[in-house]
Motif scaffolding. Structure first.
Motif, PDB file in Angstrom:
ATOM      1  N   GLY A 260       3.443  -4.805  -8.872  1.00 56.59           N
ATOM      2  CA  GLY A 260       4.882  -4.588  -8.692  1.00 56.59           C
ATOM      3  C   GLY A 260       5.445  -3.363  -9.377  1.00 56.59           C
ATOM      4  O   GLY A 260       6.659  -3.246  -9.549  1.00 56.59           O
ATOM      5  N   LYS A 261       4.598  -2.411  -9.736  1.00 54.56           N
ATOM      6  CA  LYS A 261       5.082  -1.213 -10.452  1.00 54.56           C
ATOM      7  C   LYS A 261       5.974  -0.367  -9.533  1.00 54.56           C
ATOM      8  O   LYS A 261       7.089  -0.010  -9.893  1.00 54.56           O
ATOM      9  N   SER A 262       5.431  -0.065  -8.328  1.00 51.80           N
ATOM     10  CA  SER A 262       6.229   0.760  -7.411  1.00 51.80           C
ATOM     11  C   SER A 262       7.479   0.017  -6.978  1.00 51.80           C
ATOM     12  O   SER A 262       8.554   0.615  -6.831  1.00 51.80           O
ATOM     13  N   THR A 263       7.333  -1.281  -6.783  1.00 50.58           N
ATOM     14  CA  THR A 263       8.499  -2.075  -6.359  1.00 50.58           C
ATOM     15  C   THR A 263       9.625  -1.929  -7.381  1.00 50.58           C
ATOM     16  O   THR A 263      10.793  -1.781  -7.018  1.00 50.58           O
TER      17      THR A 263
ATOM     18  N   SER B 271      -3.220  -3.060  -9.917  1.00 46.38           N
ATOM     19  CA  SER B 271      -2.723  -2.705  -8.589  1.00 46.38           C
ATOM     20  C   SER B 271      -2.055  -3.924  -7.948  1.00 46.38           C
ATOM     21  O   SER B 271      -2.531  -5.045  -8.094  1.00 46.38           O
ATOM     22  N   GLY B 272      -0.956  -3.686  -7.298  1.00 47.66           N
ATOM     23  CA  GLY B 272      -0.267  -4.755  -6.561  1.00 47.66           C
ATOM     24  C   GLY B 272       0.571  -5.658  -7.448  1.00 47.66           C
ATOM     25  O   GLY B 272       1.057  -6.704  -7.019  1.00 47.66           O
TER      26      GLY B 272
ATOM     27  N   HIS C  22      -1.546   4.918 -13.338  1.00 45.73           N
ATOM     28  CA  HIS C  22      -2.821   4.231 -13.529  1.00 45.73           C
ATOM     29  C   HIS C  22      -3.577   4.885 -14.672  1.00 45.73           C
ATOM     30  O   HIS C  22      -4.192   4.230 -15.485  1.00 45.73           O
TER      31      HIS C  22
ATOM     32  N   GLN D 177       8.765   1.004   8.135  1.00 44.12           N
ATOM     33  CA  GLN D 177       7.405   0.465   8.060  1.00 44.12           C
ATOM     34  C   GLN D 177       7.164  -0.478   9.240  1.00 44.12           C
ATOM     35  O   GLN D 177       6.057  -0.599   9.744  1.00 44.12           O
TER      36      GLN D 177
END
Ligand SMILES: Nc1ncnc2c1ncn2[C@@H]1O[C@H](COP(=O)(O)OP(=O)(O)OP(=O)(O)O)[C@@H](O)[C@H]1O
Length: 630
Positions: free
Chosen positions: A403-406, A400-401, A558, A138
């Motif tokens: 921390g789910k993907s984290t 959103s934001g 979501h 990234q």
């Protein structure tokens, strides 16, 4: 050290470097010199032959000049001899032929050597680079990284070629000239030697002083190359936002800065050329005047004057090559050093020295007091505790934001936790090898990453040894067999760069097929069905239900309809689990999940739900009638 290998053989160094995630980079990645020596040693025999052949060829070229002297002396001496003239001519021609054969042999050897090393370098750098964590990619533009790998192989080839054809000949010419001149007049040889040493030292110093300029240009060139590729990669956004002119202006700025750096670097090289032209003119003039004076005194023959002038002019031209080569080699070494600094940095997530392969069991996941943040002082998670029994299917929802993907990235160890420990089947992630860990986890992400290869190859990517029948079975299970068969070349259809020839839903189904094929005990679904229409989603949901059987599942979503059939829901808010329970129970309550559910049931967009859900949920609004699993 690796044992030397031949031109066509694979280098064992590559195999050693493969797949390791190391806190300390291999020694050869630490400096440009160590890097060059490493690759020379791997093919020591070939490089030695190349050096010997180049030295022999350069010596022949000195011999040619001496042959010319013998010929002139035989023709012009007081007792001109026919047989001496023919012998001298014979030697002269033989040396010319020998020189030509040797130079062509050096070309043959160099082609084999540098091309083979170029393959090794690119494979080694790519292999090492893939050990860097996602965050590295990234921070560094993909295009710039790709360009650097290719250019490094090119730089090594240039260093070799410059050494063989531009450094060795002038150096040997110098040595040859000194030996020949010493035969006429020792002071002439001493003067030539001093000149040569002074000029070479001056050029090297000049070259070193120019390094910052060349480095600045190398940095700018890398950055601009990356920006250019970034723009082309984002062509959709550029068209959609009519941003051609804006991007052109932006790139104009980047190109101008690069051009300025390039001009400075180039002009420095030009200055060095002028400097050495002047010095060599002085040298050539001095030597010629000197030899004429000696000839007038009868101390040397006409042939000696010829060899002095021929050698001096040869040195004059050879030294220009030497000067350019040294400056260029300095530039290449600088570039190599830059690349090594970027590519050769330690892997931020390294396998522990005693790391063991993950021992596959049933897939229990544990978070113990886990603290993690992308930026120091701003943790996404603070002392998070979580126990997911083996075989449980868990939905992770929240704004959103939050921390789910984290969370699912941490399970794959794509980031290193700041504090605490994550375990799978009781094995701390930090104590197992990353490759074995990831082999035990199948992931279906929101944006499935596809290669510009056939559909068959893309699905098989999950399990390289899988038979065609196994790939087709996985595709059927993921409901993609039909659409694949309708593609122009069926399973052999190329999917376009990053899969652009497939629709978003088709790409996701290919991703699901990969997960079927991988057959891992832990399954992560990160918005896996977000690109599907309702019909496709219904089909894929049943495929997913099949896929989830007997696996531990973490599903980020979501759209609540996709997680309501799971065993358990975690609601995340600002990195904290605020609700945790079976979906039915949460829906019946009056917490955040119930509120989200109720809003989605009324058809509100996900974003609106997320805006609303932070508000206090005070009333029980009843369950929805919408939803695949409701
Ligand atoms: N690579 C990164 N570098 C710095 N911060 C990041 C990075 N990735 C995520 N973040 C930040 O970490 C926080 C959690 O992000 P994460 O992607 O886990 O959220 P999310 O709940 O999955 O969001 P979404 O539902 O929008 O996908 C966000 O504040 C985000 O800005």
């Amino acid at each position: 050290m690796n044992k030397p290998v031949g031109a066509g053989e694979p280098s064992p160094g590559r195999a050693d470097a493969a797949m390791a995630f190391t806190a300390t980079p291999p020694a050869y990645l630490r400096s440009s010199l160590a890097f060059a020596i490493h690759y020379v040693r791997q093919r020591a025999l070939l490089f030695l032959s190349l050096a010997l052949v180049a030295t022999a060829a350069s010596s022949c070229s000195v011999g040619v000049q001496y042959g010319m002297k013998l010929l002139v002396d035989a023709l012009s001496g007081s007792q001109a001899s026919h047989s001496a003239a023919w012998w001298a001519l014979g030697l002269f021609l033989a040396l010319i032929a020998g020189e030509a054969v040797l130079w062509r042999s050096s070309g043959w050897l160099a082609a084999r050597t540098t091309i083979a090393v170029g393959v090794d370098i690119r494979l080694d750098l790519l292999t090492y680079m893939t050990g860097h964590p996602i965050r590295y990619f990234q921070d560094n533009l993909a295009g710039a990284l790709g360009h650097r790998i290719t250019a490094t192989a090119g730089a090594f080839g240039l260093l070799t070629n410059r050494s063989v054809w531009d450094v060795a000949p002038p150096v040997i010419n110098f040595v040859g000239a000194i030996i020949i001149f010493a035969a006429f007049d020792i002071w002439m040889a001493v003067t030539l030697g001093l000149f040569a040493v002074a000029i070479t030292a001056g050029l090297i110093l000049f070259g070193i002083r120019g390094r910052p300029l060349h480095r600045a240009y190398a940095e700018q060139a890398g950055r601009v190359g990356g920006e250019l590729i970034d723009v082309i990669t984002n062509i959709w956004a550029i068209k959609a936002f009519s941003a051609q002119n804006r991007e052109r202006e932006r790139l104009t700025g980047a190109f101008t800065a690069e051009a300025r750096a390039q001009r400075r670097s180039w002009m420095y090289t030009e200055t060095s050329r002028v400097l050495h032209d002047v010095l060599l003119l002085i040298m050539a003039g001095t030597m010629l005047i000197w030899s004429l004076v000696l000839w007038e005194r009868g101390a040397i023959s006409a042939g000696d004057v010829v060899v002095v002038s021929a050698m001096t002019f040869r040195i004059l031209h050879g030294s220009r090559d030497l000067a350019l080569a040294l400056v260029d080699m300095t530039q290449q070494l600088t570039y190599l050093g830059e690349t090594l600094k970027i590519v050769g940095q330690p892997h931020a997530i390294a396998d522990a020295p005693q790391a063991r392969p993950f021992h596959r069991k049933e897939g229990r996941i544990t978070f113990r007091d886990v603290t993690f943040g992308y930026t120091a002082g701003r943790p996404v998670y603070r002392r998070l505790n979580l126990e997911i029994p083996a075989g449980q299917t868990v939905g992770i929802v929240g704004p959103s934001g939050t921390g789910k993907s984290t969370l699912v990235h941490l399970v794959q160890r794509l980031h290193e936790v700041d504090e605490g420990v994550i375990l799978i089947d009781g094995q701390p992630l930090a104590g197992i090898t990353q490759d074995s860990l990831r082999a035990a986890i199948a992931v279906v992400p929101q944006e499935v990453s596809l290669f510009h290869r056939s559909v068959m190859e893309n699905i098989r990517f999950a399990r390289p040894g899988a038979t065609d029948a196994a790939v087709t079975a996985a595709a059927r299970a993921a409901y993609c067999h039909d659409f694949i068969c309708n593609l122009p070349d069926g399973y052999e259809t190329l999917v376009g760069e990053r899969g652009t020839k497939l629709s978003g839903g088709q790409r996701q189904r290919v991703g699901i097929a990969r997960a079927f094929l991988k057959d891992a005990p832990v399954l992560i679904l990160d918005e896996a069905t977000s690109a599907l229409d309702t019909q496709s989603e219904m089909e894929v949901q049943s495929a997913l239900s099949e896929l989830m059987r007997d696996r531990t599942v973490l599903a980020v979503a979501h759209r609540l309809s996709t997680v309501v059939g799971l065993d358990r829901i975690l609601v995340l808010m600002d990195g904290t689990i605020v609700e945790d329970g079976p979906p039915d129970e949460l829906r019946r309550g009056n917490g955040i999940f119930a509120h989200m559910w109720s809003l989605q049931a009324k058809g509100l967009a996900v974003e609106e739900v997320e805006r609303n859900e932070t508000a206090k949920v005070s009333t029980d609004r009843g369950g929805p009638t919408l939803g695949l699993h409701a």
